[in-house]
Structure formats: structure tokens, C-alpha cells
Write a protein that holds these residues in place. Sequence first.
Motif, PDB file in Angstrom:
ATOM      1  N   SER A  18     -37.527  19.436  38.607  1.00 42.27           N
ATOM      2  CA  SER A  18     -38.429  20.447  39.145  1.00 42.27           C
ATOM      3  C   SER A  18     -39.852  20.244  38.635  1.00 42.27           C
ATOM      4  CB  SER A  18     -37.932  21.841  38.771  1.00 42.27           C
ATOM      5  OG  SER A  18     -38.826  22.832  39.217  1.00 42.27           O
ATOM      6  N   GLN A  19     -39.975  19.982  37.367  1.00 42.48           N
ATOM      7  CA  GLN A  19     -41.296  19.770  36.765  1.00 42.48           C
ATOM      8  C   GLN A  19     -42.008  18.587  37.417  1.00 42.48           C
ATOM      9  OE1 GLN A  19     -42.275  20.127  32.251  1.00 42.48           O
ATOM     10  NE2 GLN A  19     -41.827  17.975  32.575  1.00 42.48           N
ATOM     11  N   ARG A  20     -41.267  17.506  37.639  1.00 40.91           N
ATOM     12  CA  ARG A  20     -41.832  16.310  38.244  1.00 40.91           C
ATOM     13  C   ARG A  20     -42.239  16.567  39.701  1.00 40.91           C
ATOM     14  NH1 ARG A  20     -44.023  11.079  37.665  1.00 40.91           N
ATOM     15  NH2 ARG A  20     -43.438   9.845  39.470  1.00 40.91           N
ATOM     16  N   ILE A  21     -41.385  17.235  40.451  1.00 40.51           N
ATOM     17  CA  ILE A  21     -41.668  17.516  41.857  1.00 40.51           C
ATOM     18  C   ILE A  21     -42.924  18.376  41.997  1.00 40.51           C
ATOM     19  CG2 ILE A  21     -40.841  18.804  43.877  1.00 40.51           C
ATOM     20  CD1 ILE A  21     -38.013  17.806  43.186  1.00 40.51           C
TER      21      ILE A  21
ATOM     22  N   LEU B  63     -48.988  28.844  64.520  1.00 37.74           N
ATOM     23  CA  LEU B  63     -48.739  27.411  64.429  1.00 37.74           C
ATOM     24  C   LEU B  63     -47.626  27.032  65.402  1.00 37.74           C
ATOM     25  CD1 LEU B  63     -48.731  27.130  60.526  1.00 37.74           C
ATOM     26  CD2 LEU B  63     -50.533  26.289  62.049  1.00 37.74           C
ATOM     27  N   THR B  64     -47.798  25.930  66.102  1.00 38.05           N
ATOM     28  CA  THR B  64     -46.754  25.453  67.005  1.00 38.05           C
ATOM     29  C   THR B  64     -45.997  24.271  66.398  1.00 38.05           C
ATOM     30  OG1 THR B  64     -48.408  24.094  68.140  1.00 38.05           O
ATOM     31  CG2 THR B  64     -47.891  26.244  69.101  1.00 38.05           C
ATOM     32  N   THR B  65     -46.738  23.366  65.787  1.00 38.15           N
ATOM     33  CA  THR B  65     -46.123  22.268  65.028  1.00 38.15           C
ATOM     34  C   THR B  65     -46.910  22.095  63.735  1.00 38.15           C
ATOM     35  OG1 THR B  65     -47.479  20.596  66.125  1.00 38.15           O
ATOM     36  CG2 THR B  65     -45.287  21.004  67.049  1.00 38.15           C
ATOM     37  N   ILE B  66     -46.294  21.415  62.790  1.00 38.55           N
ATOM     38  CA  ILE B  66     -46.941  21.225  61.495  1.00 38.55           C
ATOM     39  C   ILE B  66     -46.451  19.920  60.894  1.00 38.55           C
ATOM     40  CG2 ILE B  66     -45.218  22.341  60.007  1.00 38.55           C
ATOM     41  CD1 ILE B  66     -47.579  23.906  58.759  1.00 38.55           C
ATOM     42  N   LEU B  67     -47.294  19.235  60.166  1.00 43.94           N
ATOM     43  CA  LEU B  67     -46.888  18.027  59.453  1.00 43.94           C
ATOM     44  C   LEU B  67     -46.345  18.422  58.089  1.00 43.94           C
ATOM     45  CD1 LEU B  67     -49.933  15.858  60.466  1.00 43.94           C
ATOM     46  CD2 LEU B  67     -47.555  15.296  61.017  1.00 43.94           C
ATOM     47  N   ARG B  68     -45.223  17.808  57.711  1.00 40.23           N
ATOM     48  CA  ARG B  68     -44.577  18.156  56.443  1.00 40.23           C
ATOM     49  C   ARG B  68     -44.336  16.888  55.625  1.00 40.23           C
ATOM     50  NH1 ARG B  68     -38.517  20.437  56.530  1.00 40.23           N
ATOM     51  NH2 ARG B  68     -38.125  18.223  56.924  1.00 40.23           N
ATOM     52  N   ALA B  69     -44.956  16.827  54.473  1.00 42.68           N
ATOM     53  CA  ALA B  69     -44.685  15.764  53.501  1.00 42.68           C
ATOM     54  C   ALA B  69     -43.982  16.409  52.316  1.00 42.68           C
ATOM     55  CB  ALA B  69     -45.979  15.097  53.050  1.00 42.68           C
ATOM     56  N   SER B  70     -42.872  15.844  51.908  1.00 40.78           N
ATOM     57  CA  SER B  70     -42.093  16.459  50.825  1.00 40.78           C
ATOM     58  C   SER B  70     -41.759  15.402  49.771  1.00 40.78           C
ATOM     59  CB  SER B  70     -40.810  17.089  51.375  1.00 40.78           C
ATOM     60  OG  SER B  70     -40.183  16.251  52.330  1.00 40.78           O
ATOM     61  N   VAL B  71     -42.157  15.680  48.541  1.00 35.98           N
ATOM     62  CA  VAL B  71     -42.013  14.712  47.454  1.00 35.98           C
ATOM     63  C   VAL B  71     -40.715  14.941  46.687  1.00 35.98           C
ATOM     64  CG1 VAL B  71     -44.505  14.460  47.184  1.00 35.98           C
ATOM     65  CG2 VAL B  71     -43.292  16.189  45.831  1.00 35.98           C
ATOM     66  N   HIS B  72     -40.262  13.876  46.022  1.00 32.75           N
ATOM     67  CA  HIS B  72     -39.127  13.980  45.108  1.00 32.75           C
ATOM     68  C   HIS B  72     -39.497  13.284  43.800  1.00 32.75           C
ATOM     69  CE1 HIS B  72     -35.187  15.176  44.061  1.00 32.75           C
ATOM     70  NE2 HIS B  72     -34.633  15.074  45.261  1.00 32.75           N
ATOM     71  N   TYR B  73     -38.637  13.427  42.810  1.00 29.18           N
ATOM     72  CA  TYR B  73     -38.989  12.904  41.491  1.00 29.18           C
ATOM     73  C   TYR B  73     -39.112  11.394  41.453  1.00 29.18           C
ATOM     74  CZ  TYR B  73     -33.894  12.176  41.020  1.00 29.18           C
ATOM     75  OH  TYR B  73     -32.586  11.794  41.205  1.00 29.18           O
TER      76      TYR B  73
ATOM     77  N   GLU C  13     -42.447   7.123  32.450  1.00 31.05           N
ATOM     78  CA  GLU C  13     -42.666   6.063  33.433  1.00 31.05           C
ATOM     79  C   GLU C  13     -41.475   5.110  33.477  1.00 31.05           C
ATOM     80  OE1 GLU C  13     -44.354   4.019  36.451  1.00 31.05           O
ATOM     81  OE2 GLU C  13     -45.043   5.922  35.598  1.00 31.05           O
ATOM     82  N   LEU C  14     -40.903   4.827  32.305  1.00 24.06           N
ATOM     83  CA  LEU C  14     -39.738   3.948  32.241  1.00 24.06           C
ATOM     84  C   LEU C  14     -38.544   4.561  32.969  1.00 24.06           C
ATOM     85  CD1 LEU C  14     -38.778   1.238  31.047  1.00 24.06           C
ATOM     86  CD2 LEU C  14     -37.990   2.495  29.025  1.00 24.06           C
ATOM     87  N   GLU C  15     -38.348   5.861  32.798  1.00 29.11           N
ATOM     88  CA  GLU C  15     -37.254   6.551  33.477  1.00 29.11           C
ATOM     89  C   GLU C  15     -37.462   6.539  35.000  1.00 29.11           C
ATOM     90  OE1 GLU C  15     -35.429  10.091  30.869  1.00 29.11           O
ATOM     91  OE2 GLU C  15     -37.611  10.171  31.010  1.00 29.11           O
ATOM     92  N   ILE C  16     -38.697   6.774  35.428  1.00 30.58           N
ATOM     93  CA  ILE C  16     -38.990   6.765  36.857  1.00 30.58           C
ATOM     94  C   ILE C  16     -38.677   5.400  37.461  1.00 30.58           C
ATOM     95  CG2 ILE C  16     -40.786   7.002  38.621  1.00 30.58           C
ATOM     96  CD1 ILE C  16     -39.959   9.635  37.319  1.00 30.58           C
TER      97      ILE C  16
END
Length: 413
Positions: A296-299, A369-379, A8-11
Amino acid sequence: MQLTDLTELEIQKLRAETKGTKEVIHFNNAGSSLPPDVVVDSVVAYLQEEAVKGGYETEAKYQSVLNNTYTLIAKLINAEPDEIAIVENASTAWWIAFNGIDFKPGDEIIASEYEYVTNYIGLLTAQNRYGVIVKVIYNDEQGDYPIDKLEKAITTQTKLILATHIPSTAAGILPVAEIGKIARKNNILYLVDACQSVGQIPVDVKEIDCDMLAVTGRKYLRAPRGTGFLFVKKSIQNQLNTSLMDGFSASSVNINEYKLRDDARRFELYEKSRALTIGLGKAVEYALAVGIDRISQRIIYLADLMRNQLRNVNGLTVHDVGEKLCGIITFSVNSLDCIVVKNKLAIRNINISVGQAKSTMYYMEKNKLTTILRASVHYYNTEVEITLFCDAMKQILTEVESDRTDKSAVIIL
């Protein structure tokens, strides 16, 4: 070495080093991540020095730093510095590699259902220009890539195997190392689109055993827009044609002939932004310092958390399938336009994106599918941000349902 979670401190430290995290909840990392402050500061400082000292003069001063960008990239993907060409983006890198192949009528290209629009256009061009035959390997019902179908598709005419490691509008991860083994076994050229994977998950070109790898900087690497690179294995560099050349591409030129450089920089042109190259190097250095395995692990942890929470939201469908899933979460809202949802989230300072059918044509058409919602997380994203996002989705659906109820109400006088 035992893999440890980012604490948590690193984040909090990583977020403190990224100004954008104070302004928005950013779940559009598959489009363009928020860069670390050191990346932005490095680019701006270089431009400022260039403005007062001169472009060529500043380049000469920072030549060793610029050259080190190649070394850092090579370390990131387990390549050699002379196998790296720095270009503007993954599409440029992909086209340089693809156009370098000497296609003949009847040659076969095997592609995946995840091919990006750039690659799709390339395949259509090769069909029309050279008369090549394109075979597409579609994922199975579980969403996984069928290696056995790839093996059966190969003939003596197979010239190239394409693989998009992680697609633009889906969450799957192709088994690029297993595909590479098949390519080597059959002595077939192998081009990997790693636009979404480098910076998100470990990518080792020796393990993958690819001949060419195309990468962008702005996505999971958190580099400036307008940066990317191409890996070309040393042993095949002489096999590829060079479509664009200048004095930088050649090691020697005289009145009668020229000789190409003896490294991957033969695929570059001289004029490019040195400031952005510095920024790309800083971004790679930053990622290496955090640790790609830990990133990668966090994502994957955050993506699983978001995916599971979204699956519990009534009126919303998550489309992600496959044994291995990445940091991209794709979904749609019943009877509600994707752009409308994106805009409603933007009002709440939450960034996501909308994927179009053309972005991943084979996959989208297969799944209607014609359109799609995309949510993409990072660390640098947090569990709290995911909860806020999912709560926002519930609020949007409640608002829509309330509007529908109001419009259908009958007033009796």
C-alpha cells in the motif's frame, strides 16, 4: 513494528519474478495486474497434472493445498476460513450476497456514488422487483464521503448499506470503517465492494465491521482471471437466502429435505477450476509475503508521483479529488478521444484503460464525464516507467498539436 519501504533490490527481485514487466509498462492494474510467475506456473502445473492423472484424482492429491486457500484469504482480510466462499469474481460474490437479502416493498438501500455497474444494475433490479427505495450518498465538494449525511439518511426502513471501497473510475477511498460503525449502531446489513481495494490497501473485515465483502482476484491481488471470493460474517450466514445450490452446498440430503452447510461454502457450487483456486491461493500467499502495508505504501507513493507529473502536462486534466487517494489515476486529454490516447500508448507498449460512464454511473453523471482515462500503478512499477509514460503523453499531445497546425496551414502559390 516500523513500516519500511520496499527497497530497490526488492523491487528488482519482484519484477524479475514477473515476466510481464520485461514486455510492457503495465498501468492497467485496476483492470488486471500482471501475475507473479509462481502463480502462472502453479496453475499450469496443476492443469498438466490433471490432464495426465485425472481431475478428481488430482484434486484429492491437492485437497489440503486447496483448503489452505481459504485459510490464506482469511488471514489476508482478518476473517475465519469458514466465512470465505471462493467464486469466479467480485460481481458473482456481490450478487450472491445481494440476492441473499430478503427485501420487502418499502425497504431502503443506501448506496454511495462509487457503486460499480454490477451494483447499479442490482439496485435497479431491487427497485423494479421488490419496490425498494434507493438513496445515494454523494461525496462533498472536496470529494470526501459525508458521514453526517449517511446518518441523516437512515430510517427505520433502512435494510442495507452499500459501500464501494475504491471505485472503478475514480481515485477516492471511502471511509468503510466509519460507515461500518454507523451500520452496527443501527443494526443494518452492510455490504462492501472491495474489488479494487483488497491487495492494494489493508482490508480488515473486523475493523470495517461489514457483514459481507465481495472481492476479485485479477486486480490488485495479481491472481488469475476467473477468481474471486465472498466474505460472509458467520453470525449472518443463516440470514441470507441461497439462490444457487447443489450437493456441495448441502451438508446432508435425503428424499424429503436437505440441510445447508454450516459455513460460507454453502454459497459455492461444486464445479469450479481447482487450478485457478490454487493460483488464487498462491497470489494471496505472495501478497502476504511482500506485506500488504508495504504494498500500500509503495502504491500510494507511485500514484502521487504519477498524479503530480501528469498535472504538469499541458492539455491534460487530472480528475482525482479527495483527502485519501489510491493507486488509480484518472485523467482526460483536451479534445482527444480516450480510445485514441489508449491506442497511441499501446503502440509504445504502455498499458492503460478507458473507463466508461456505465462503470461508475452516479459518479460519472455527477461530474459530467462520459469516458475517462485510467492509469493504475502497482508496487512492481517503477519511477522510470512513470517518467516514460508522462513523456509519452507529452509526445502524443505534441503530435496532435502538430497535426492540427499542418491541417490549418494555408499554402500560398
